[in-house]
Design a protein around this motif. Structure first.
Motif, PDB file in Angstrom:
ATOM      1  N   ASP A 112       0.705  -0.909  -0.211  1.00  0.00           N
ATOM      2  CA  ASP A 112       0.388  -0.251  -0.134  1.00  0.00           C
ATOM      3  C   ASP A 112       1.032   1.165   0.265  1.00  0.00           C
ATOM      4  O   ASP A 112       0.121   2.121   0.129  1.00  0.00           O
ATOM      5  N   ASP A 113       2.292   1.072  -0.123  1.00  0.00           N
ATOM      6  CA  ASP A 113       3.091   2.237   0.445  1.00  0.00           C
ATOM      7  C   ASP A 113       3.723   2.409  -1.006  1.00  0.00           C
ATOM      8  O   ASP A 113       4.865   3.178  -1.573  1.00  0.00           O
ATOM      9  N   ILE A 114       2.663   1.833  -2.122  1.00  0.00           N
ATOM     10  CA  ILE A 114       3.499   2.077  -4.016  1.00  0.00           C
ATOM     11  C   ILE A 114       3.624   3.564  -4.395  1.00  0.00           C
ATOM     12  O   ILE A 114       2.557   3.981  -4.401  1.00  0.00           O
ATOM     13  N   LYS A 115       4.289   3.785  -4.784  1.00  0.00           N
ATOM     14  CA  LYS A 115       4.301   4.668  -5.488  1.00  0.00           C
ATOM     15  C   LYS A 115       5.326   4.902  -7.566  1.00  0.00           C
ATOM     16  O   LYS A 115       6.286   4.294  -7.405  1.00  0.00           O
ATOM     17  N   PHE A 116       4.177   4.841  -7.677  1.00  0.00           N
ATOM     18  CA  PHE A 116       4.352   5.111  -9.373  1.00  0.00           C
ATOM     19  C   PHE A 116       5.323   5.532  -9.408  1.00  0.00           C
ATOM     20  O   PHE A 116       4.556   7.359  -8.645  1.00  0.00           O
ATOM     21  N   THR A 117       5.918   5.549 -10.256  1.00  0.00           N
ATOM     22  CA  THR A 117       7.212   6.406 -10.940  1.00  0.00           C
ATOM     23  C   THR A 117       6.347   7.539 -11.748  1.00  0.00           C
ATOM     24  O   THR A 117       6.948   8.876 -11.806  1.00  0.00           O
ATOM     25  N   SER A 118       5.445   7.699 -12.656  1.00  0.00           N
ATOM     26  CA  SER A 118       4.974   8.683 -12.972  1.00  0.00           C
ATOM     27  C   SER A 118       3.697   8.237 -14.311  1.00  0.00           C
ATOM     28  O   SER A 118       3.777   6.541 -13.477  1.00  0.00           O
ATOM     29  N   LYS A 119       3.320   8.823 -14.787  1.00  0.00           N
ATOM     30  CA  LYS A 119       1.599   8.543 -15.339  1.00  0.00           C
ATOM     31  C   LYS A 119       2.292   7.755 -16.421  1.00  0.00           C
ATOM     32  O   LYS A 119       2.775   7.572 -17.347  1.00  0.00           O
ATOM     33  N   GLY A 120       1.235   6.226 -15.696  1.00  0.00           N
ATOM     34  CA  GLY A 120       1.379   5.376 -17.424  1.00  0.00           C
ATOM     35  C   GLY A 120       2.275   4.071 -16.866  1.00  0.00           C
ATOM     36  O   GLY A 120       2.416   3.406 -17.435  1.00  0.00           O
ATOM     37  N   ALA A 121       2.842   4.422 -15.706  1.00  0.00           N
ATOM     38  CA  ALA A 121       3.971   3.501 -15.670  1.00  0.00           C
ATOM     39  C   ALA A 121       3.475   1.814 -15.029  1.00  0.00           C
ATOM     40  O   ALA A 121       4.333   0.923 -15.549  1.00  0.00           O
ATOM     41  N   PHE A 122       2.715   2.199 -14.534  1.00  0.00           N
ATOM     42  CA  PHE A 122       1.943   0.434 -14.415  1.00  0.00           C
ATOM     43  C   PHE A 122       1.625  -0.169 -15.734  1.00  0.00           C
ATOM     44  O   PHE A 122       1.774  -0.735 -15.877  1.00  0.00           O
ATOM     45  N   ASP A 123       0.841   0.805 -16.601  1.00  0.00           N
ATOM     46  CA  ASP A 123       1.102  -0.146 -18.211  1.00  0.00           C
ATOM     47  C   ASP A 123       2.164  -0.811 -18.832  1.00  0.00           C
ATOM     48  O   ASP A 123       2.550  -1.316 -19.399  1.00  0.00           O
ATOM     49  N   PHE A 124       3.413   0.131 -18.819  1.00  0.00           N
ATOM     50  CA  PHE A 124       5.196   0.263 -19.085  1.00  0.00           C
ATOM     51  C   PHE A 124       4.967  -1.166 -18.173  1.00  0.00           C
ATOM     52  O   PHE A 124       5.410  -2.132 -19.023  1.00  0.00           O
TER      53      PHE A 124
END
Length: 181
Positions: free
Chosen positions: A70-82
Motif C-alpha cells: 500500500d505504500d507504492i508510488k508509481f514513478t510517473s503517469k503510465g508506469a503501471f501500463d509500462f
C-alpha cells in the motif's frame, strides 16, 4: 488483470496516497487484502501478508498473480501500463523496482530488497510459500530464483513510517543511479 494490494486498515494515511496512485494509473481492477501485524517480529507479519495472496492464487489455479504494497508510488503517469506491457517471457518474479540489489545487463537480480510491486508465476508459488517467515521475505529469496526488474523502475516506496522498521524511512537514498520511468 487484478492488482492485489496489501494494506493495514489502521494506516489511513497510506490509503489516501494509494487511492491517488490508483486513480493516476487508471487501475480499477484491484483488491485490498488486510495485512498482518506481528509486534514481536514484524517480518513475520509481512511474510504472512504476501503469502496469503499467493496461497489464494494457488487455490484459484491462477497462472500468475500481481501483488503490491500500500505504500507504492508509481514513478510517473503510465508506469503501471509500462510494467504490464514489458513483462519478460521467463521469470519467477517480475519486479516493478527494488530498493537494494545489483541489476545485471539483462535486468536480472539475484539478491534484492523490495516487493513493492511484483508479478509471480504459479511455477514459483510453492517455493515462495515455503520461505521462512522469521526474516525479511525478500531477503530470504536471495539467489533462489529468476528475478527480473523492470528497468526503468515503475514503482518505488513512499517515504514515511515503516511498520517493519518502526521508524521513518527515506527510500530516496536507495534510488541513486537508478533509472525511473
Amino acid at each position: 488483470m487484478e492488482l492485489n494490494i496489501i494494506h493495514l486498515s489502521h494506516r489511513q494515511d497510506r490509503l489516501q496516497l494509494l487511492n491517488n496512485q490508483l486513480t493516476e494509473q487508471n487501475v480499477i481492477n484491484y483488491k485490498l487484502w488486510e495485512g498482518f501485524l506481528d509486534e514481536e517480529n514484524p517480518k513475520r507479519g509481512i511474510a504472512k501478508a504476501h503469502k496469503q495472496i499467493i496461497h489464494w492464487a494457488q487455490k484459484q489455479n491462477l497462472p500468475y498473480t500481481l501483488i503490491a504494497e500500500d505504500d507504492i508510488k508509481f514513478t510517473s503517469k503510465g508506469a503501471f501500463d509500462f510494467f504490464l506491457k514489458n513483462e519478460p517471457k521467463e521469470y519467477d518474479l517480475y519486479l516493478g523496482g527494488i530498493s537494494y540489489g545489483s541489476i545485471d545487463k539483462d535486468n536480472s537480480v539475484k539478491d534484492f530488497s523490495g516487493l513493492t510491486l511484483y508479478k509471480i508465476k504459479n511455477s514459483f508459488y510453492n517455493f515462495f510459500l515455503d520461505l521462512p517467515e522469521d526474516k525479511d521475505i525478500d531477503r530470504a529469496l536471495a539467489n533462489k530464483g529468476k528475478f527480473i526488474v523492470c528497468n526503468p523502475f515503475v514503482a518505488i516506496q513512499y517515504n514515511g513510517y515503516s511498520d517493519n522498521k518502526k521508524a521513518y524511512q527515506n527510500y530516496d537514498l536507495f534510488l541513486q543511479n537508478r533509472k525511473l520511468y
